[in-house]
Scaffold this motif. Structure first.
Motif, PDB file in Angstrom:
ATOM      1  N   CYS A  76       0.221  -1.551   0.393  1.00  0.00           N
ATOM      2  CA  CYS A  76       0.001  -0.284   0.074  1.00  0.00           C
ATOM      3  C   CYS A  76       1.092   1.374   0.034  1.00  0.00           C
ATOM      4  O   CYS A  76       1.331   1.708   1.260  1.00  0.00           O
TER       5      CYS A  76
ATOM      6  N   ASP B 181       0.716   4.222  -1.033  1.00  0.00           N
ATOM      7  CA  ASP B 181       0.666   5.515   0.043  1.00  0.00           C
ATOM      8  C   ASP B 181       0.546   5.944   1.066  1.00  0.00           C
ATOM      9  O   ASP B 181      -0.218   6.646   1.416  1.00  0.00           O
ATOM     10  N   ILE B 182       0.437   4.935   1.745  1.00  0.00           N
ATOM     11  CA  ILE B 182      -0.138   5.414   3.809  1.00  0.00           C
ATOM     12  C   ILE B 182       1.424   5.743   4.395  1.00  0.00           C
ATOM     13  O   ILE B 182       2.281   5.295   3.443  1.00  0.00           O
TER      14      ILE B 182
ATOM     15  N   TRP C  69      -2.494   0.884   8.027  1.00  0.00           N
ATOM     16  CA  TRP C  69      -2.793   0.522   6.974  1.00  0.00           C
ATOM     17  C   TRP C  69      -4.098  -0.290   6.939  1.00  0.00           C
ATOM     18  O   TRP C  69      -4.357  -1.310   7.422  1.00  0.00           O
TER      19      TRP C  69
ATOM     20  N   GLU D  42      -9.683  -1.435   5.004  1.00  0.00           N
ATOM     21  CA  GLU D  42     -10.176  -1.621   3.278  1.00  0.00           C
ATOM     22  C   GLU D  42      -9.306  -0.800   2.174  1.00  0.00           C
ATOM     23  O   GLU D  42      -9.401  -1.388   1.004  1.00  0.00           O
ATOM     24  N   THR D  43      -8.211  -0.528   2.559  1.00  0.00           N
ATOM     25  CA  THR D  43      -7.032   0.332   1.338  1.00  0.00           C
ATOM     26  C   THR D  43      -6.392  -1.324   0.983  1.00  0.00           C
ATOM     27  O   THR D  43      -5.970  -1.719   0.363  1.00  0.00           O
TER      28      THR D  43
END
Length: 398
Positions: A34, A36-37, A43, A46-47
């Motif tokens: 992920c 863009d976290i 995290w 849902e992402t």
């Protein structure tokens, strides 16, 4: 007998290589994160689920997370590290809830890898990544301008580095700076020289022993939780596996890897075996590392490097270079045979071709993908490694 699980690193929809592209080259799984976290944040479920669904919509599996990066407070042993460790544990819980069970990470202090040339031209017209110790010294002395940097180098190296830097044109100096500041896979954004200097000044005040203790503290907090979740944690070796810019290494050789595994003994405390990172040092016996630490190797990066007499190296063809790749592959096939007999461990260990030359159609899209992560170059590496594995496996069976 199951083959190694063929995987491919993908950096998300903005990456210049699509899942549709990757699907065509015969991989089973995707290595992703992920992206863009913000560093240190949890995290969200849902992402994670959204990324997993996108990967699965192309008929692929999200096989390995690379990487859940570690906040600098943890690496440097700062008072707030416990908060970030708890965030890290919650991220692991969220990954496990989505049935993602292998997590690659690293504990490198400055940048994820160091190269001095991202477009090193090979005789066949392709290009590769290169590390040159003289160029690195020139950066250290004249761009980074580290205090007392000259004490890290011999008088001969100091002289050669000065002559080298003086010979560079302004754009060549910029290219050297940018190559080093680009050592964060998954981003086209360069680290600012100001941030690099500030981070560098901090880590220079931390001893190797302190860094090892900080890593042990982290492992002793997360590994018991990972074991409960059925997760396999796999630390990536330092790249390159020797001190750069005066910063000590703590995951670069046999003894340092043993320290990591001994810091918190558990099936969940494991390694990412990177033949290129470890192979950049002639002192590392890669086959011994596979043989001795095999049960704790949860993820495999295979690439080759060509070491030069002057201490430089470049990323060679996957089957040609200083790494005895045939012996390494044979050791992994034998490790799989051992696992198959035990019946208790994952046999189809995820493997990805690491990095790749820029060649053929890659040159038309070179500005779209990240350095080291071409499509055709990595696909060729995967094909070569698949053939090598098949030949070795059938040779051992006959």
């Amino acid at each position: 007998m199951e083959y190694l699980k063929k995987t491919f690193r993908w950096f998300g929809p903005s990456f210049g290589v699509s899942l549709t592209d990757i699907k065509q080259i015969g991989v089973e799984g995707i290595v992703a994160a992920c992206q863009d976290i913000p560093l240190g944040d949890i995290w969200p479920l849902e992402t994670i689920l959204a990324l997993k669904n996108e990967i699965e919509s192309h008929g692929l599996e999200w096989s390995v997370v690379e990487s859940v990066n570690i906040h600098t407070s943890i690496k440097y042993g700062l008072p707030e590290r416990d908060v970030y460790i708890q965030n890290y544990i919650q991220t692991l819980k969220n990954l496990a809830a989505n049935n993602i069970k292998v997590v690659c990470y690293n504990f490198m202090q400055l940048i994820d890898w160091t190269r001095t040339n991202l477009d090193f031209h090979l005789p066949n017209g392709a290009s590769a990544l290169q590390y040159d110790p003289i160029a690195a010294a020139a950066f250290d002395l004249y761009i980074l301008q580290r205090e007392n940097a000259s004490r890290s180098y011999s008088s001969e190296v100091l002289k050669i580095a000065k002559n080298y830097f003086d010979s560079l044109k302004d754009n060549e100096r910029d290219n050297l700076r940018d190559a080093i500041l680009a050592g964060m896979p998954g981003s086209r954004k360069l680290i600012s020289i100001e941030d690099f200097k500030a981070n560098h000044a901090t880590v220079l005040n931390i001893s190797k022993k302190e860094l090892q203790n900080n890593l042990a503290y982290f492992l002793q907090a997360i590994i018991p939780e990972a074991e409960k979740l059925g997760l396999k944690m796999a630390i990536h070796p330092d790249d390159p596996p020797f001190s750069v810019f005066g910063v000590p290494r703590i995951a670069s050789n046999y003894n340092e890897l043993k320290f990591i595994l001994d810091a918190c003994p558990s099936p969940s405390n494991g390694l990412t075996f990177c033949s290129g990172s470890l192979g950049a040092s002639s002192e590392n016996d890669l086959v011994k590392i596979v043989n001795d630490f095999g049960p704790n190797i949860h993820f495999i990066h295979l690439r080759n490097v060509q070491r030069q007499d002057d201490g430089s190296f470049y990323e060679a063809d996957h089957l040609q270079g200083s790494v005895p790749i045939e012996k390494v592959m044979k050791a992994f096939v034998q490790e799989q045979q051992r696992r198959s007999k035990s019946g208790k461990e994952v046999v189809n260990i995820p493997m990805r071709p690491d990095h790749g030359h820029v060649l053929l159609d890659d040159k038309k899209r070179q500005n779209d993908f990240y350095s080291g992560y071409s499509l055709v170059g990595r696909a060729m590496g995967l094909a070569q490694l698949t053939g090598l594995e098949k030949g070795i496996r059938e040779g051992l069976l006959n």
